[in-house]
Motif scaffolding. Structure first.
Motif, PDB file in Angstrom:
ATOM      1  N   GLY A  74       0.793  -1.228   0.000  1.00  0.00           N
ATOM      2  CA  GLY A  74       0.000   0.000   0.000  1.00  0.00           C
ATOM      3  C   GLY A  74       0.822   1.273   0.000  1.00  0.00           C
ATOM      4  N   TYR A  75       2.047   1.223   0.483  1.00  0.00           N
ATOM      5  CA  TYR A  75       2.931   2.391   0.501  1.00  0.00           C
ATOM      6  C   TYR A  75       3.621   2.604  -0.846  1.00  0.00           C
ATOM      7  CZ  TYR A  75       2.711   2.207   5.624  1.00  0.00           C
ATOM      8  OH  TYR A  75       2.295   2.192   6.923  1.00  0.00           O
ATOM      9  N   GLN A  76       3.544   1.628  -1.715  1.00  0.00           N
ATOM     10  CA  GLN A  76       4.353   1.635  -2.928  1.00  0.00           C
ATOM     11  C   GLN A  76       3.551   2.048  -4.163  1.00  0.00           C
ATOM     12  OE1 GLN A  76       6.713  -2.011  -3.180  1.00  0.00           O
ATOM     13  NE2 GLN A  76       6.231  -2.360  -1.023  1.00  0.00           N
ATOM     14  N   VAL A  77       2.785   3.097  -4.023  1.00  0.00           N
ATOM     15  CA  VAL A  77       1.951   3.584  -5.123  1.00  0.00           C
ATOM     16  C   VAL A  77       2.839   3.954  -6.308  1.00  0.00           C
ATOM     17  CG1 VAL A  77       0.295   5.367  -5.825  1.00  0.00           C
ATOM     18  CG2 VAL A  77       0.230   4.426  -3.505  1.00  0.00           C
ATOM     19  N   GLY A  78       2.464   3.471  -7.479  1.00  0.00           N
ATOM     20  CA  GLY A  78       3.201   3.784  -8.699  1.00  0.00           C
ATOM     21  C   GLY A  78       4.399   2.890  -8.964  1.00  0.00           C
ATOM     22  N   GLN A  79       4.691   1.968  -8.072  1.00  0.00           N
ATOM     23  CA  GLN A  79       5.810   1.046  -8.266  1.00  0.00           C
ATOM     24  C   GLN A  79       5.343  -0.127  -9.124  1.00  0.00           C
ATOM     25  OE1 GLN A  79       8.982   1.621  -7.024  1.00  0.00           O
ATOM     26  NE2 GLN A  79       8.124   3.578  -6.403  1.00  0.00           N
ATOM     27  N   PRO A  80       6.190  -0.640 -10.026  1.00  0.00           N
ATOM     28  CA  PRO A  80       5.775  -1.737 -10.899  1.00  0.00           C
ATOM     29  C   PRO A  80       5.520  -3.050 -10.140  1.00  0.00           C
ATOM     30  CG  PRO A  80       8.089  -1.226 -11.229  1.00  0.00           C
ATOM     31  CD  PRO A  80       7.538  -0.190 -10.304  1.00  0.00           C
ATOM     32  N   GLN A  81       6.326  -3.345  -9.155  1.00  0.00           N
ATOM     33  CA  GLN A  81       6.166  -4.583  -8.384  1.00  0.00           C
ATOM     34  C   GLN A  81       5.940  -4.195  -6.929  1.00  0.00           C
ATOM     35  OE1 GLN A  81       9.338  -7.377  -8.863  1.00  0.00           O
ATOM     36  NE2 GLN A  81       8.587  -8.711  -7.259  1.00  0.00           N
ATOM     37  N   ARG A  82       4.683  -4.306  -6.489  1.00  0.00           N
ATOM     38  CA  ARG A  82       4.324  -3.862  -5.143  1.00  0.00           C
ATOM     39  C   ARG A  82       4.165  -5.073  -4.240  1.00  0.00           C
ATOM     40  NH1 ARG A  82      -0.202   0.648  -5.780  1.00  0.00           N
ATOM     41  NH2 ARG A  82      -1.095  -0.787  -4.294  1.00  0.00           N
ATOM     42  N   ASP A  83       5.243  -5.459  -3.603  1.00  0.00           N
ATOM     43  CA  ASP A  83       5.233  -6.597  -2.687  1.00  0.00           C
ATOM     44  C   ASP A  83       5.334  -6.122  -1.251  1.00  0.00           C
ATOM     45  OD1 ASP A  83       5.264  -8.237  -4.916  1.00  0.00           O
ATOM     46  OD2 ASP A  83       7.404  -8.686  -4.782  1.00  0.00           O
ATOM     47  N   ASP A  84       4.727  -6.883  -0.343  1.00  0.00           N
ATOM     48  CA  ASP A  84       4.943  -6.652   1.080  1.00  0.00           C
ATOM     49  C   ASP A  84       6.325  -7.182   1.426  1.00  0.00           C
ATOM     50  OD1 ASP A  84       2.435  -5.575   1.565  1.00  0.00           O
ATOM     51  OD2 ASP A  84       1.556  -7.471   2.200  1.00  0.00           O
ATOM     52  N   LEU A  85       7.063  -6.434   2.211  1.00  0.00           N
ATOM     53  CA  LEU A  85       8.396  -6.847   2.638  1.00  0.00           C
ATOM     54  C   LEU A  85       8.460  -6.682   4.149  1.00  0.00           C
ATOM     55  CD1 LEU A  85      11.229  -7.739   1.700  1.00  0.00           C
ATOM     56  CD2 LEU A  85      11.817  -5.324   1.528  1.00  0.00           C
ATOM     57  N   SER A  86       8.700  -7.798   4.848  1.00  0.00           N
ATOM     58  CA  SER A  86       8.772  -7.732   6.304  1.00  0.00           C
ATOM     59  C   SER A  86       9.939  -8.565   6.817  1.00  0.00           C
ATOM     60  CB  SER A  86       7.457  -8.199   6.937  1.00  0.00           C
ATOM     61  OG  SER A  86       7.193  -9.528   6.587  1.00  0.00           O
ATOM     62  N   TYR A  87      10.360  -8.256   8.041  1.00  0.00           N
ATOM     63  CA  TYR A  87      11.515  -8.921   8.650  1.00  0.00           C
ATOM     64  C   TYR A  87      11.183  -9.363  10.061  1.00  0.00           C
ATOM     65  CZ  TYR A  87      14.051  -6.635   4.867  1.00  0.00           C
ATOM     66  OH  TYR A  87      14.472  -6.211   3.646  1.00  0.00           O
ATOM     67  N   ARG A  88      11.913 -10.363  10.505  1.00  0.00           N
ATOM     68  CA  ARG A  88      11.842 -10.822  11.895  1.00  0.00           C
ATOM     69  C   ARG A  88      13.253 -11.228  12.304  1.00  0.00           C
ATOM     70  NH1 ARG A  88       8.589 -10.711  15.928  1.00  0.00           N
ATOM     71  NH2 ARG A  88       8.777 -12.340  17.459  1.00  0.00           N
ATOM     72  N   LEU A  89      13.719 -10.711  13.428  1.00  0.00           N
ATOM     73  CA  LEU A  89      15.060 -11.022  13.930  1.00  0.00           C
ATOM     74  C   LEU A  89      14.989 -12.082  15.021  1.00  0.00           C
ATOM     75  CD1 LEU A  89      16.500  -7.415  14.265  1.00  0.00           C
ATOM     76  CD2 LEU A  89      16.871  -9.025  12.409  1.00  0.00           C
ATOM     77  N   SER A  90      16.031 -12.891  15.104  1.00  0.00           N
ATOM     78  CA  SER A  90      16.178 -13.865  16.188  1.00  0.00           C
ATOM     79  C   SER A  90      17.669 -14.095  16.391  1.00  0.00           C
ATOM     80  CB  SER A  90      15.454 -15.180  15.866  1.00  0.00           C
ATOM     81  OG  SER A  90      15.986 -15.763  14.696  1.00  0.00           O
ATOM     82  N   VAL A  91      17.980 -14.784  17.469  1.00  0.00           N
ATOM     83  CA  VAL A  91      19.379 -15.100  17.757  1.00  0.00           C
ATOM     84  C   VAL A  91      19.579 -16.580  17.485  1.00  0.00           C
ATOM     85  CG1 VAL A  91      21.166 -15.187  19.550  1.00  0.00           C
ATOM     86  CG2 VAL A  91      19.570 -13.274  19.463  1.00  0.00           C
ATOM     87  N   GLY A  92      20.609 -16.898  16.703  1.00  0.00           N
ATOM     88  CA  GLY A  92      20.935 -18.290  16.403  1.00  0.00           C
ATOM     89  C   GLY A  92      21.958 -18.793  17.401  1.00  0.00           C
ATOM     90  N   HIS A  93      23.071 -19.251  16.887  1.00  0.00           N
ATOM     91  CA  HIS A  93      24.180 -19.686  17.736  1.00  0.00           C
ATOM     92  C   HIS A  93      24.742 -18.479  18.477  1.00  0.00           C
ATOM     93  CE1 HIS A  93      24.115 -23.612  15.901  1.00  0.00           C
ATOM     94  NE2 HIS A  93      24.185 -23.068  14.696  1.00  0.00           N
ATOM     95  N   PRO A  94      25.542 -18.703  19.519  1.00  0.00           N
ATOM     96  CA  PRO A  94      26.154 -17.558  20.217  1.00  0.00           C
ATOM     97  C   PRO A  94      26.898 -16.655  19.229  1.00  0.00           C
ATOM     98  CG  PRO A  94      26.531 -19.563  21.456  1.00  0.00           C
ATOM     99  CD  PRO A  94      25.900 -19.976  20.147  1.00  0.00           C
ATOM    100  N   GLY A  95      26.608 -15.363  19.319  1.00  0.00           N
ATOM    101  CA  GLY A  95      27.257 -14.391  18.446  1.00  0.00           C
ATOM    102  C   GLY A  95      26.668 -14.322  17.049  1.00  0.00           C
ATOM    103  N   GLU A  96      25.461 -14.858  16.869  1.00  0.00           N
ATOM    104  CA  GLU A  96      24.860 -14.898  15.532  1.00  0.00           C
ATOM    105  C   GLU A  96      23.447 -14.312  15.576  1.00  0.00           C
ATOM    106  OE1 GLU A  96      25.059 -18.281  12.334  1.00  0.00           O
ATOM    107  OE2 GLU A  96      23.488 -18.746  13.784  1.00  0.00           O
TER     108      GLU A  96
END
Length: 176
Positions: A74-96
């Motif tokens: 919805g924020y990408q008015v006029g863009q040819p490819q309007r996809d939702d883009l989202s992220y989620r962070l987590s911790v893997g191994h120590p220091g990762e």
């Protein structure tokens, strides 16, 4: 004359040592100030997210900000490819640190998921970002290699807060 010159050199040395000592104590004071700012910030997050765990509070806050400022079609008015883009962070191994990216098509069922691993040991924890006036996004750069890492909708205050929270999270994960 030799005695006067020696006295002047001694006074100059004492002045130089005093300047160095005051500069060192000022730098130490600034480090303590930054430390106390970080402690206040994290204490506030722990209260907000009802946890006693720093890392959990930082992760919750980063993920909350990433959800709030996710780049939606919805924020990408006029863009040819309007996809939702989202992220989620987590911790893997120590220091990762793991960053899960979901790219969902505006119409249809296409979903692309990608996870990027970031080893934080030895990295400068400062997260760099840009929010160009001509664009609709803010780009956060990978502290390991400077490549684009995360993209959010363009919101200067939100980007500043997310960069701060990410920097504190990287510092926390660096502790192991």
């Amino acid at each position: 004359m030799g005695m006067g010159l020696t006295r002047q050199l001694g006074a100059a040395m004492a002045l130089a040592l005093a300047c160095c000592a005051s500069a060192a104590s000022a730098a130490e004071g600034n480090a303590r100030l930054e430390d106390s700012e970080q402690q206040r910030y994290i204490a506030g997050l722990k209260r907000l997210y009802l946890t006693g765990d720093e890392r959990r509070a930082l992760l919750e806050h980063c993920n909350s900000l990433l959800g709030t400022y996710a780049l939606r079609a919805g924020y990408q008015v006029g863009q040819p490819q309007r996809d939702d883009l989202s992220y989620r962070l987590s911790v893997g191994h120590p220091g990762e640190l793991l960053a899960r990216e979901e790219q969902r098509a505006e119409h249809g069922t296409r979903l692309a998921v990608r996870t990027e691993r970031l080893s934080v040991f030895g990295l400068d924890p400062f997260i760099r970002y840009e929010c160009p006036q001509s664009g609709i996004t803010c780009t956060f750069y990978n502290p390991a290699d400077g490549s684009p890492w995360l993209r959010t909708v363009r919101d200067l205050k939100g980007a500043e807060e997310l960069a701060k929270a990410l920097s504190f999270l990287v510092r926390n994960v660096q502790k192991g």
